[in-house]
Motif scaffolding. Structure first.
Motif, PDB file in Angstrom:
ATOM      1  N   UNK A 110       0.835  -1.206   0.000  1.00 29.74           N
ATOM      2  CA  UNK A 110       0.000   0.000   0.000  1.00 29.74           C
ATOM      3  C   UNK A 110       0.870   1.255   0.000  1.00 29.74           C
ATOM      4  N   UNK A 111       1.939   1.250   0.805  1.00 31.85           N
ATOM      5  CA  UNK A 111       2.824   2.419   0.860  1.00 31.85           C
ATOM      6  C   UNK A 111       3.478   2.677  -0.499  1.00 31.85           C
ATOM      7  N   UNK A 112       3.874   1.619  -1.185  1.00 28.77           N
ATOM      8  CA  UNK A 112       4.481   1.776  -2.512  1.00 28.77           C
ATOM      9  C   UNK A 112       3.450   2.305  -3.504  1.00 28.77           C
ATOM     10  N   UNK A 113       2.294   1.671  -3.551  1.00 27.38           N
ATOM     11  CA  UNK A 113       1.308   2.048  -4.565  1.00 27.38           C
ATOM     12  C   UNK A 113       0.687   3.419  -4.305  1.00 27.38           C
ATOM     13  N   UNK A 114       0.694   3.885  -3.063  1.00 24.04           N
ATOM     14  CA  UNK A 114       0.134   5.201  -2.742  1.00 24.04           C
ATOM     15  C   UNK A 114       1.178   6.311  -2.761  1.00 24.04           C
ATOM     16  N   UNK A 115       2.460   5.945  -2.853  1.00 23.06           N
ATOM     17  CA  UNK A 115       3.532   6.933  -2.807  1.00 23.06           C
ATOM     18  C   UNK A 115       3.591   7.765  -4.086  1.00 23.06           C
ATOM     19  N   UNK A 116       3.829   9.055  -3.916  1.00 22.01           N
ATOM     20  CA  UNK A 116       4.023   9.957  -5.058  1.00 22.01           C
ATOM     21  C   UNK A 116       5.461   9.859  -5.590  1.00 22.01           C
ATOM     22  N   UNK A 135       6.989   7.124  -6.499  1.00 23.80           N
ATOM     23  CA  UNK A 135       7.119   6.057  -7.489  1.00 23.80           C
ATOM     24  C   UNK A 135       6.243   6.399  -8.690  1.00 23.80           C
ATOM     25  N   UNK A 136       6.765   6.164  -9.876  1.00 23.92           N
ATOM     26  CA  UNK A 136       5.980   6.391 -11.089  1.00 23.92           C
ATOM     27  C   UNK A 136       4.983   5.247 -11.264  1.00 23.92           C
ATOM     28  N   UNK A 137       3.952   5.451 -12.063  1.00 22.40           N
ATOM     29  CA  UNK A 137       3.036   4.337 -12.345  1.00 22.40           C
ATOM     30  C   UNK A 137       3.761   3.107 -12.916  1.00 22.40           C
ATOM     31  N   UNK A 138       4.763   3.321 -13.745  1.00 22.99           N
ATOM     32  CA  UNK A 138       5.510   2.185 -14.312  1.00 22.99           C
ATOM     33  C   UNK A 138       6.291   1.449 -13.229  1.00 22.99           C
ATOM     34  N   UNK A 139       6.859   2.177 -12.282  1.00 28.60           N
ATOM     35  CA  UNK A 139       7.577   1.533 -11.177  1.00 28.60           C
ATOM     36  C   UNK A 139       6.616   0.721 -10.313  1.00 28.60           C
ATOM     37  N   UNK A 140       5.449   1.293 -10.018  1.00 27.02           N
ATOM     38  CA  UNK A 140       4.445   0.591  -9.226  1.00 27.02           C
ATOM     39  C   UNK A 140       3.995  -0.681  -9.941  1.00 27.02           C
ATOM     40  N   UNK A 194      16.090   0.631 -16.110  1.00 30.41           N
ATOM     41  CA  UNK A 194      16.094   1.805 -15.227  1.00 30.41           C
ATOM     42  C   UNK A 194      15.198   1.587 -14.010  1.00 30.41           C
ATOM     43  N   UNK A 195      14.030   1.039 -14.245  1.00 27.56           N
ATOM     44  CA  UNK A 195      13.109   0.792 -13.131  1.00 27.56           C
ATOM     45  C   UNK A 195      13.678  -0.245 -12.183  1.00 27.56           C
ATOM     46  N   UNK A 196      14.204  -1.326 -12.719  1.00 24.81           N
ATOM     47  CA  UNK A 196      14.780  -2.364 -11.857  1.00 24.81           C
ATOM     48  C   UNK A 196      15.927  -1.806 -11.024  1.00 24.81           C
ATOM     49  N   UNK A 197      16.777  -0.970 -11.627  1.00 20.73           N
ATOM     50  CA  UNK A 197      17.886  -0.376 -10.863  1.00 20.73           C
ATOM     51  C   UNK A 197      17.351   0.510  -9.740  1.00 20.73           C
ATOM     52  N   UNK A 198      16.310   1.290 -10.028  1.00 21.32           N
ATOM     53  CA  UNK A 198      15.710   2.160  -9.006  1.00 21.32           C
ATOM     54  C   UNK A 198      15.116   1.321  -7.867  1.00 21.32           C
ATOM     55  N   UNK A 199      14.406   0.259  -8.217  1.00 21.59           N
ATOM     56  CA  UNK A 199      13.820  -0.620  -7.202  1.00 21.59           C
ATOM     57  C   UNK A 199      14.910  -1.337  -6.408  1.00 21.59           C
ATOM     58  N   UNK A 200      16.017  -1.671  -7.063  1.00 22.83           N
ATOM     59  CA  UNK A 200      17.152  -2.290  -6.377  1.00 22.83           C
ATOM     60  C   UNK A 200      17.777  -1.302  -5.389  1.00 22.83           C
ATOM     61  N   UNK A 201      17.926  -0.033  -5.802  1.00 19.04           N
ATOM     62  CA  UNK A 201      18.495   0.989  -4.908  1.00 19.04           C
ATOM     63  C   UNK A 201      17.654   1.143  -3.645  1.00 19.04           C
ATOM     64  N   UNK A 202      16.364   0.961  -3.761  1.00 17.46           N
ATOM     65  CA  UNK A 202      15.454   1.080  -2.607  1.00 17.46           C
ATOM     66  C   UNK A 202      15.273  -0.256  -1.875  1.00 17.46           C
TER      67      UNK A 202
END
Length: 150
Positions: free
Chosen positions: A36-42, A44-49, A86-94
């Protein structure tokens, strides 16, 4: 194979209609508050979610990585290979995705066991010992989600 089971109302003796447990595929434990925190966060982009949810559904059992390249993933999800990378790298960083191996320079990922896990509760407890919790903006493990607070 045994005979079909029937449910009967104890008071009336009438047959009770029911649907068998027939979900398709494997099942996983998911941390609803983190998702919920990920999907409601501003932040993260829709593609990242979207990819977070995809990783939840596709990550293999236990702590095994998904053995797929960015090009393989891009074909499955309808994105470009560059966008997936790019998205995978961003998700990996987090720490939402964790690295579980490499093929040459390519990292093999899976979703963090803090977010979702396919296996027993005991296996999940062991799995989270191998990585740090994900960095999810706005997530506080002690704060109820807005739905729980209502």
């Amino acid at each position: 194979m045994g005979a079909a089971r029937r449910l009967v109302d104890a008071d009336t003796g009438e047959l009770i209609l029911y649907a068998p447990y027939a979900f398709s595929g494997a099942h996983i434990q998911v941390d609803k508050a983190r998702v919920a925190a990920i999907t409601e966060s501003k932040e993260f982009t829709p593609s990242q979610k979207f990819l977070v949810l995809w990783w939840i559904g596709i990550s293999p059992e236990g702590m095994a990585p998904l053995r797929a390249t960015g090009a393989d993933i891009a074909k499955k999800v309808g994105m470009t290979t560059d966008a997936v990378g790019k998205i995978n790298r961003k998700l990996f960083e987090r720490r939402i995705l964790i690295e579980r191996g490499r093929i040459g320079n390519y990292r093999l990922y899976r979703i963090s066991p803090y977010i979702a896990f396919h296996g027993s509760g005991a296996e999940q407890r062991e799995a989270i010992k191998t990585c740090n919790p994900p960095d999810i903006p706005g997530f506080d493990n002690n704060t109820p989600t807005r739905w729980e607070a209502q």
